[in-house]
Motif scaffolding. Structure first.
Motif, mmCIF file in Angstrom:
data_model
loop_
_atom_site.group_PDB
_atom_site.id
_atom_site.type_symbol
_atom_site.label_atom_id
_atom_site.label_comp_id
_atom_site.label_asym_id
_atom_site.label_seq_id
_atom_site.Cartn_x
_atom_site.Cartn_y
_atom_site.Cartn_z
ATOM 1 N N ASP A 92 0.809 -1.232 0.079
ATOM 2 C CA ASP A 92 -0.164 -0.081 0.011
ATOM 3 C C ASP A 92 0.951 1.274 0.151
ATOM 4 O O ASP A 92 0.333 2.484 -0.073
ATOM 5 N N LEU A 93 2.198 1.119 0.073
ATOM 6 C CA LEU A 93 3.068 2.091 0.342
ATOM 7 C C LEU A 93 4.038 2.444 -0.798
ATOM 8 O O LEU A 93 4.182 1.314 -1.651
ATOM 9 N N ASP A 94 4.780 3.603 -0.947
ATOM 10 C CA ASP A 94 5.912 3.476 -1.813
ATOM 11 C C ASP A 94 7.095 2.839 -1.454
ATOM 12 O O ASP A 94 7.134 2.090 -0.326
ATOM 13 N N ALA A 95 8.231 3.040 -2.384
ATOM 14 C CA ALA A 95 9.375 2.399 -2.002
ATOM 15 C C ALA A 95 10.045 2.726 -0.899
ATOM 16 O O ALA A 95 10.964 1.955 -0.253
ATOM 17 N N TYR A 96 9.673 3.853 -0.187
ATOM 18 C CA TYR A 96 10.221 4.436 0.855
ATOM 19 C C TYR A 96 9.298 4.024 2.380
ATOM 20 O O TYR A 96 9.910 4.421 3.466
ATOM 21 N N HIS A 97 8.310 3.252 2.113
ATOM 22 C CA HIS A 97 7.474 2.773 3.057
ATOM 23 C C HIS A 97 6.586 3.854 3.579
ATOM 24 O O HIS A 97 6.308 3.991 4.723
ATOM 25 N N GLY A 98 6.147 4.915 2.678
ATOM 26 C CA GLY A 98 5.111 5.804 3.016
ATOM 27 C C GLY A 98 4.450 6.409 1.845
ATOM 28 O O GLY A 98 4.330 5.721 0.834
ATOM 29 N N HIS A 99 3.461 7.435 2.118
ATOM 30 C CA HIS A 99 2.904 8.051 1.018
ATOM 31 C C HIS A 99 2.379 9.387 1.650
ATOM 32 O O HIS A 99 2.681 9.640 2.705
ATOM 33 N N PHE A 100 2.105 10.169 0.584
ATOM 34 C CA PHE A 100 1.544 11.545 0.984
ATOM 35 C C PHE A 100 -0.182 11.357 1.552
ATOM 36 O O PHE A 100 -0.813 10.811 0.593
ATOM 37 N N GLY A 137 11.911 2.077 3.467
ATOM 38 C CA GLY A 137 12.265 1.068 2.594
ATOM 39 C C GLY A 137 13.621 1.112 2.073
ATOM 40 O O GLY A 137 14.672 0.788 2.784
ATOM 41 N N ASP A 138 13.589 2.095 0.659
ATOM 42 C CA ASP A 138 14.931 2.001 0.322
ATOM 43 C C ASP A 138 15.559 3.336 0.432
ATOM 44 O O ASP A 138 16.295 3.591 -0.290
ATOM 45 N N GLY A 139 15.293 3.922 1.722
ATOM 46 C CA GLY A 139 16.047 5.007 1.950
ATOM 47 C C GLY A 139 14.911 6.124 2.684
ATOM 48 O O GLY A 139 13.764 5.837 2.584
ATOM 49 N N PHE A 140 15.631 7.392 2.955
ATOM 50 C CA PHE A 140 14.744 8.157 3.413
ATOM 51 C C PHE A 140 14.038 9.039 2.280
ATOM 52 O O PHE A 140 14.968 9.192 1.239
#
Length: 253
Positions: free
Chosen positions: A209-217, A241-244
């Motif tokens: 459900d989230l992007d590559a960085y494990h978040g979303h707007f 995920g893949d970084g900040f």
């Protein structure tokens, strides 16, 4: 003499009143302006030793003593009040040889987080701070390996100490979500973007459900106009995920 004394007294009174007027109308160089204030969200981090503002950065210090019980308080000066044998649900739990030790950790975090397209990798060690002052670590065990068996050493609140005694969370901090809610604000990462629990709008999120960085707007209770934010999930990569997503600040010990 009495007449002259009266004149001098009146002049002195006028001078004093003038000075007081100047004192109230002249801004103090030590006043904190709205642009230099600490964002309200940081007031929720109740476990910090101190939270101050230094220009464009929020500076947070912590001694990293979790406010919940743990098997890892055994053998410490806090054992009599904070030790508790493991009573979680992991049948494979095995205590690691480390115990909780008081730390001195300083996080310097951007007050106004912004996207950084470079998305620098998260370091080993602290990558953020939770509400109770305990650091967040990334999704890796020592040497960048998958957490794997290391998860079997997490106490009932999903934390454990490393060799120096620094207690930390890689996964959902159950003490916080049990007391604050599964959708609650749980802390911030070093780039200044907030971390929330695994639920949003009544749905339990998973990593897909989230992007590559494990978040979303999106809109949150703390940011009604919306902000990029991370979520903790039960599946890897758990927190990051893949970084900040943004430009990371610094952490020192």
């Amino acid at each position: 003499m009495k007449k002259k004394t009266g004149i001098f007294a009146a002049m002195a009174l006028i001078t004093i009143m003038s000075c007081k007027k100047n004192e109230t109308t002249t801004p103090s160089t030590n006043n904190t302006t709205s642009g230099d204030s600490i964002p309200a969200i940081y007031k929720k981090i109740y476990g910090a030793k101190s939270i101050t503002r230094n220009g464009d950065y929020i500076v947070i210090t912590t001694v990293d003593l979790p406010d919940h019980k743990s098997v890892y308080y055994k053998g410490t000066q806090w054992e009599s009040t904070l030790y508790q044998a493991y009573n979680g649900t992991n049948a494979s739990f095995s205590v690691n040889p480390n115990v909780i030790e008081q730390q001195s950790i300083t996080f310097t975090i951007p007050a106004n987080p912004a996207l950084n397209t470079a998305h620098s990798s998260t370091p080993m060690g602290p990558i953020g701070i939770s509400l109770n002052g305990v650091p967040f670590f990334n999704q890796y065990a020592a040497g960048g390996a998958a957490l794997g068996p290391e998860k079997n050493s997490f106490d009932q609140y999903d934390g454990h100490p490393q060799q120096s005694g620094m207690y930390h969370y890689h996964l959902e901090p159950f003490w916080l979500t049990q007391n604050k809610g599964e959708d609650a604000f749980l802390g911030v990462l070093l780039d200044g973007f907030p971390v929330y629990g695994p639920q949003e709008n009544g749905k339990t999120l998973i990593s897909s459900d989230l992007d590559a960085y494990h978040g979303h707007f999106g809109v949150t209770a703390d940011y009604p106009k919306g902000i990029y934010h991370y979520h903790i999930t039960a599946d890897a990569p758990y927190l990051n995920g893949d970084g900040f997503y943004g430009t990371a600040g610094t952490v020192s010990q």
